[in-house]
Design an enzyme around this catalytic site. Structure first.
Site, mmCIF file in Angstrom:
data_model
loop_
_atom_site.group_PDB
_atom_site.id
_atom_site.type_symbol
_atom_site.label_atom_id
_atom_site.label_comp_id
_atom_site.label_asym_id
_atom_site.label_seq_id
_atom_site.Cartn_x
_atom_site.Cartn_y
_atom_site.Cartn_z
ATOM 1 N N HIS A 59 -25.424 43.468 59.599
ATOM 2 C CA HIS A 59 -25.641 41.855 60.142
ATOM 3 C C HIS A 59 -25.398 41.459 61.363
ATOM 4 O O HIS A 59 -24.238 42.163 61.631
ATOM 5 C CB HIS A 59 -24.555 41.344 58.219
ATOM 6 C CG HIS A 59 -23.319 41.634 58.977
ATOM 7 N ND1 HIS A 59 -23.102 42.863 58.386
ATOM 8 C CD2 HIS A 59 -22.279 41.394 59.090
ATOM 9 C CE1 HIS A 59 -21.460 43.150 58.033
ATOM 10 N NE2 HIS A 59 -21.596 42.452 58.840
ATOM 11 N N HIS A 148 -23.133 40.565 68.062
ATOM 12 C CA HIS A 148 -23.850 42.089 68.033
ATOM 13 C C HIS A 148 -23.483 42.807 66.887
ATOM 14 O O HIS A 148 -23.076 41.608 65.664
ATOM 15 C CB HIS A 148 -21.923 42.674 67.960
ATOM 16 C CG HIS A 148 -20.896 42.943 67.310
ATOM 17 N ND1 HIS A 148 -20.194 41.491 67.457
ATOM 18 C CD2 HIS A 148 -20.648 43.311 66.207
ATOM 19 C CE1 HIS A 148 -18.543 41.567 66.896
ATOM 20 N NE2 HIS A 148 -19.283 42.596 65.859
#
EC number: 3.1.4.58
Length: 197
Positions: A59, A148
């Protein structure tokens, strides 16, 4: 009645937080497979050793709401209200990741990184942060944002970023409120909002 000495040697411990709550972008199955391929290539090349994140947990975190002993109705209602408001004003976009890099730490996170200047992504993060602040839920939200996806917690940091041969194209069309509970392997979705709706 317990004596003061009893309290010194037998302290009453507060319950440990068990519930982690955060807003994130969650990849489609196709994007999840592509990210998994990137991680597999790193393992095969032995470019990195450490504890690898399972693909089901990939995620991109937008806002961390803290660890909680329990999840009350008021907390969840406020968080859902913030997510719904931010998602409604956002537009779908594509995030492109083109490198693997390391962050600092005792077990440095190895992360998939890419464009941090995608206007729609920056606006979604900023708008969500404002909505959380309006509801006094921003105590744990970072003041800066580096998009990220964590791939692993490594034994040592990469000496330099590893550029991908082919970038990861991630079409983003939804925002999710995720719940992680101690002792459970997977995250649970507590809210899902399509962008721009």
């Amino acid at each position: 009645m317990p004596s003061p000495q009893d309290s010194l040697f037998d302290p009453v411990q507060a319950p440990m937080p068990r519930h982690r709550l955060f807003f994130a972008l969650v990849p489609s199955e196709a994007v999840r497979v592509r990210i998994s391929d990137v991680a597999a290539a790193l393992r095969t090349q032995r470019a990195l050793t450490g504890r690898w994140v399972r693909p089901a947990r990939y995620h991109l975190t937008l806002a961390f709401l803290g660890d909680h002993v329990s999840l009350g109705d008021t907390l969840l209602a406020s968080a859902r209200s913030a997510g719904e408001a931010a998602a409604a004003r956002a537009a779908p976009f594509v995030w492109t990741a083109d490198r693997v890099d390391s962050f600092r730490g005792r077990q440095p996170p190895c992360v998939l990184r890419g464009e941090s200047d995608v206007r729609a992504l920056a606006e979604l993060w900023s708008d969500l942060r404002r909505e959380l602040a309006r509801r006094a839920l921003d105590a744990h939200v970072d003041r800066s944002f580096v998009p990220h996806v964590t791939l692993a917690y490594a034994e040592r940091a990469l000496p330099a970023p590893v550029m991908l041969e082919g970038s990861v194209e991630w079409p983003v069309d939804a925002l999710e409120l995720l719940h992680g509970e101690a002792g459970h392997r997977d995250y649970r979705t507590l809210g899902h909002w399509r962008l721009g709706r």
